[in-house]
Structures are given as structure tokens and as C-alpha cells.
Design a protein around this motif. Structure first.
Motif, mmCIF file in Angstrom:
data_model
loop_
_atom_site.group_PDB
_atom_site.id
_atom_site.type_symbol
_atom_site.label_atom_id
_atom_site.label_comp_id
_atom_site.label_asym_id
_atom_site.label_seq_id
_atom_site.Cartn_x
_atom_site.Cartn_y
_atom_site.Cartn_z
ATOM 1 N N ARG A 15 30.893 69.788 10.065
ATOM 2 C CA ARG A 15 31.150 70.032 11.549
ATOM 3 C C ARG A 15 30.146 69.336 12.294
ATOM 4 O O ARG A 15 30.578 68.334 13.139
ATOM 5 C CB ARG A 15 31.195 71.656 12.097
ATOM 6 C CG ARG A 15 31.449 71.756 13.308
ATOM 7 C CD ARG A 15 30.944 73.090 14.143
ATOM 8 N NE ARG A 15 31.178 74.322 13.298
ATOM 9 C CZ ARG A 15 32.209 75.111 13.325
ATOM 10 N NH1 ARG A 15 32.815 75.004 14.432
ATOM 11 N NH2 ARG A 15 32.228 76.162 12.588
ATOM 12 N N GLU A 16 28.934 69.290 12.006
ATOM 13 C CA GLU A 16 27.948 68.710 12.934
ATOM 14 C C GLU A 16 27.987 67.396 12.541
ATOM 15 O O GLU A 16 27.682 66.386 13.478
ATOM 16 C CB GLU A 16 26.485 69.278 12.671
ATOM 17 C CG GLU A 16 26.339 70.740 13.447
ATOM 18 C CD GLU A 16 24.901 71.343 13.515
ATOM 19 O OE1 GLU A 16 24.203 70.506 12.686
ATOM 20 O OE2 GLU A 16 24.788 72.419 14.136
ATOM 21 N N ILE A 17 27.801 66.939 11.421
ATOM 22 C CA ILE A 17 28.011 65.483 10.842
ATOM 23 C C ILE A 17 29.197 64.661 11.591
ATOM 24 O O ILE A 17 28.803 63.506 12.203
ATOM 25 C CB ILE A 17 28.220 65.357 9.470
ATOM 26 C CG1 ILE A 17 26.952 65.999 8.740
ATOM 27 C CG2 ILE A 17 28.349 63.939 8.928
ATOM 28 C CD1 ILE A 17 27.012 65.997 7.150
ATOM 29 N N ALA A 20 28.387 64.394 15.135
ATOM 30 C CA ALA A 20 27.710 62.899 15.584
ATOM 31 C C ALA A 20 27.991 61.720 15.388
ATOM 32 O O ALA A 20 27.831 60.766 16.085
ATOM 33 C CB ALA A 20 26.326 63.167 14.636
ATOM 34 N N GLU A 21 28.885 61.706 14.159
ATOM 35 C CA GLU A 21 29.613 60.477 13.762
ATOM 36 C C GLU A 21 30.423 59.859 15.015
ATOM 37 O O GLU A 21 30.494 58.802 15.511
ATOM 38 C CB GLU A 21 30.542 60.735 12.834
ATOM 39 C CG GLU A 21 29.451 60.413 11.486
ATOM 40 C CD GLU A 21 29.002 59.507 10.894
ATOM 41 O OE1 GLU A 21 29.102 58.445 11.589
ATOM 42 O OE2 GLU A 21 28.487 59.442 9.839
ATOM 43 N N LEU A 22 31.132 60.790 15.632
ATOM 44 C CA LEU A 22 32.129 60.648 16.702
ATOM 45 C C LEU A 22 31.346 60.482 18.018
ATOM 46 O O LEU A 22 31.902 59.470 18.814
ATOM 47 C CB LEU A 22 33.215 61.909 16.938
ATOM 48 C CG LEU A 22 34.147 61.976 15.894
ATOM 49 C CD1 LEU A 22 35.019 63.367 16.000
ATOM 50 C CD2 LEU A 22 34.806 60.718 15.712
ATOM 51 N N ALA A 23 30.438 61.034 18.237
ATOM 52 C CA ALA A 23 29.581 60.795 19.389
ATOM 53 C C ALA A 23 29.208 59.310 19.565
ATOM 54 O O ALA A 23 28.815 58.668 20.578
ATOM 55 C CB ALA A 23 28.283 61.564 19.609
ATOM 56 N N ASN A 24 28.706 58.755 18.194
ATOM 57 C CA ASN A 24 28.339 57.275 17.990
ATOM 58 C C ASN A 24 29.451 56.305 18.224
ATOM 59 O O ASN A 24 29.146 55.035 18.581
ATOM 60 C CB ASN A 24 27.781 57.177 16.601
ATOM 61 C CG ASN A 24 26.450 57.782 16.220
ATOM 62 O OD1 ASN A 24 25.645 57.881 17.236
ATOM 63 N ND2 ASN A 24 26.120 58.173 15.178
ATOM 64 N N ILE A 25 30.386 56.961 18.522
ATOM 65 C CA ILE A 25 31.615 55.832 18.705
ATOM 66 C C ILE A 25 32.347 56.290 19.929
ATOM 67 O O ILE A 25 33.307 55.816 20.269
ATOM 68 C CB ILE A 25 32.815 55.734 17.524
ATOM 69 C CG1 ILE A 25 33.499 57.187 17.173
ATOM 70 C CG2 ILE A 25 32.170 55.313 16.224
ATOM 71 C CD1 ILE A 25 34.719 57.138 16.398
#
Length: 277
Positions: A15-17, A20-25
Motif C-alpha cells: 500500500r505505502e510503496i 509513494a510511487e504514484l506520488a512521484n508521477i
């Protein structure tokens, strides 16, 4: 502004991974659910190629299922009121929203955050780790930088712990607006948040403490600047990366005269403390 909404079901460990990945895009808002989380991004900011790369990378191992839609408007405070619970960090600081009752009698410090995105409420492991470290670091009379300030929670914590001055900034206008609101809510009316990065905003000549909860690539790119901006004996507190990234972060930090002082790990996320010798 129309938002794309993605209702994502996934394995708990991812979930958190994924957030974080989507926040970066470009995704700027998240709401955790029983089966995963809901992710939101302005329609004009959606990059299909980057989105597909992230999802395909984790599709099988995270057992991802997605239901997509469009929202014309969303009241983030109303949405958070239904999904957002207060948290306690090391029994020393209580983080809540304005719609939660105060627990100030039971904690040394209380921070009120009206969240408009998930990173910066303390729920994400990286923010939690930063707050936990801050409670162990002497802030009294210190000059502090909060790089990539988000909701402003770390800057607020620094002021509550006795910092003399705090420089806070973020590249996202949404975060800057939200940060300013949170500064006012917590009574820090003279505390400002600038728009930009460490190379473009107004900063002090040197800092006793630099806080940077961003992501691995930005931290590596800006490490030399952090080192130059620290006083001798100053501390650099970092987070926003995985435990597997410790070697890369540490190598770059040590290249610029920063000595490791300790680490904290939570749900595979890491926070490292360095000192300038």
C-alpha cells in the motif's frame, strides 16, 4: 479542475510503496481504504506511460485491482473527515485534524493538520520516522530548513520544539497553500512557506538542522547543497526512500563530509541522520 480517481485494491504490504510511487508521477491526494487506497490526480497531469509503468511493475506481486473514474469536484476535508484518524508518534506528539478532539493534556506536543494529501499527516512511514527523530534532536534556538515541506508538519514540529527560525518550501503550489493554512492553525502566523526548490528559494546562509523528506533521486541530486548549507556540527535528517537505498544515500552523504549518526526503519521505509564534521 477535474480529478481522475483510481480505487486501488492491493496487498497490504504494498500500500505505502504504491502510494509513494504514484506520488512521484504526479498523484497529489490519497485516501486509505480497507482493501487498499484511492488515488487522485488532476486529469491534465496524468501521464499514461508513467502510470502503466508503475502498475505493470507491481501488478502481480501486489495483486493490484483498479476501478477508475472521474470526479468533477472533491471536498478533501470532508473526504478526510470520513477516512483520517489521528495518530500518536512515540507517545510524545499527537497529530490530528481540526475535526478531532484535542489530546494536548496527554502529549508534550500536539500538531493540527488539515490535510489535502496523505503525505504530511504522519500516517506515511517516512513522515512518522521524521517526527520520531525530531523528538530526539535538540531544536532549541536552532535555524532549521524543511525541504519539500508538504503540509508543513515537520516545520511546525521544529517550531514547537523550540527552533528559532525555519525555512520551509515545496515545489507544489497545492502544498504551499495547505502548508500556510496549517501554520496559521497551529499559531505560527509569521512562518512562511515558499514555492520552489533549494536552488530557487530564499535561504539562510547556514543551518543547524536540515530536514528533507522527499525521494531518493532528489536527495542524491541535492546532497551537495545540503552539505554546503549546514554549519559544522549541523545535522541532516533524511527520509523518503527504502531500506535497500541506504547504501546509495550514505555513500553520497559521506562524499560531502556527512557522517552517519543513526537510522530508523518502518515498513521498509528508512530515515537516516547525518552530522557535518
Amino acid at each position: 479542475m477535474e480529478y481522475l480517481e483510481f480505487k486501488i485494491s492491493c496487498r497490504e504490504a504494498y500500500r505505502e510503496i504504491l502510494m509513494a510511487e504514484l506520488a512521484n508521477i504526479g498523484f497529489d491526494s490519497f485516501l486509505e481504504t480497507d482493501t487498499g487506497f484511492d488515488a487522485y490526480i488532476p486529469q491534465e497531469d496524468q501521464d499514461e506511460k508513467l502510470w502503466n509503468e508503475v502498475i505493470s511493475r507491481y501488478q502481480d506481486e501486489a495483486a493490484i485491482k483498479i476501478d477508475a473514474g472521474i470526479l468533477a469536484k472533491i471536498n478533501w476535508n470532508e473526504a478526510w473527515e470520513k477516512n483520517y484518524d489521528p495518530i500518536s508518534v512515540a507517545d510524545k506528539v499527537y497529530v490530528r485534524a481540526t475535526f478531532h478532539p484535542s489530546q494536548s493534556k496527554d502529549y508534550k506536543n500536539e500538531i493540527v493538520i488539515n490535510p489535502k494529501m496523505s503525505f504530511g499527516t504522519g500516517h506515511h512511514s517516512t513522515t512518522y520516522l521524521m517526527l520520531e527523530w525530531q523528538n530526539e534532536i535538540n531544536h532549541t534556538g536552532k535555524v532549521v530548513m524543511d525541504a519539500g515541506s508538504g503540509t508543513g508538519i515537520l516545520a511546525i514540529m521544529a517550531m514547537k520544539l523550540g527552533a528559532d527560525r525555519v525555512t520551509a518550501f515545496d515545489i507544489d503550489e497545492w502544498s504551499v497553500e495547505n502548508g500556510k493554512e496549517n501554520f496559521e492553525i497551529n499559531g505560527f502566523h509569521t512562518l512562511e512557506m515558499q514555492t520552489g526548490n533549494i536552488s530557487s528559494v530564499m535561504t539562510e546562509e547556514a543551518y543547524d538542522l536540515i530536514l528533507a523528506n522527499i525521494n531518493k533521486n532528489v536527495l542524491l541530486d541535492e546532497m551537495e547543497t545540503y552539505a554546503k548549507k549546514l554549519l559544522n556540527g549541523g545535522q541532516l535528517l533524511l527520509s523518503g526512500f527504502y531500506e535497500s537505498d541506504i547504501a546509495d544515500i550514505s555513500k553520497k552523504a559521506e562524499k560531502y563530509g556527512l557522517t552517519p549518526q543513526g537510522k530508523k526503519v518502518r515498513n521498509k521505509w528508512t530515515s537516516l541522520l547525518f552530522r557535518k564534521e
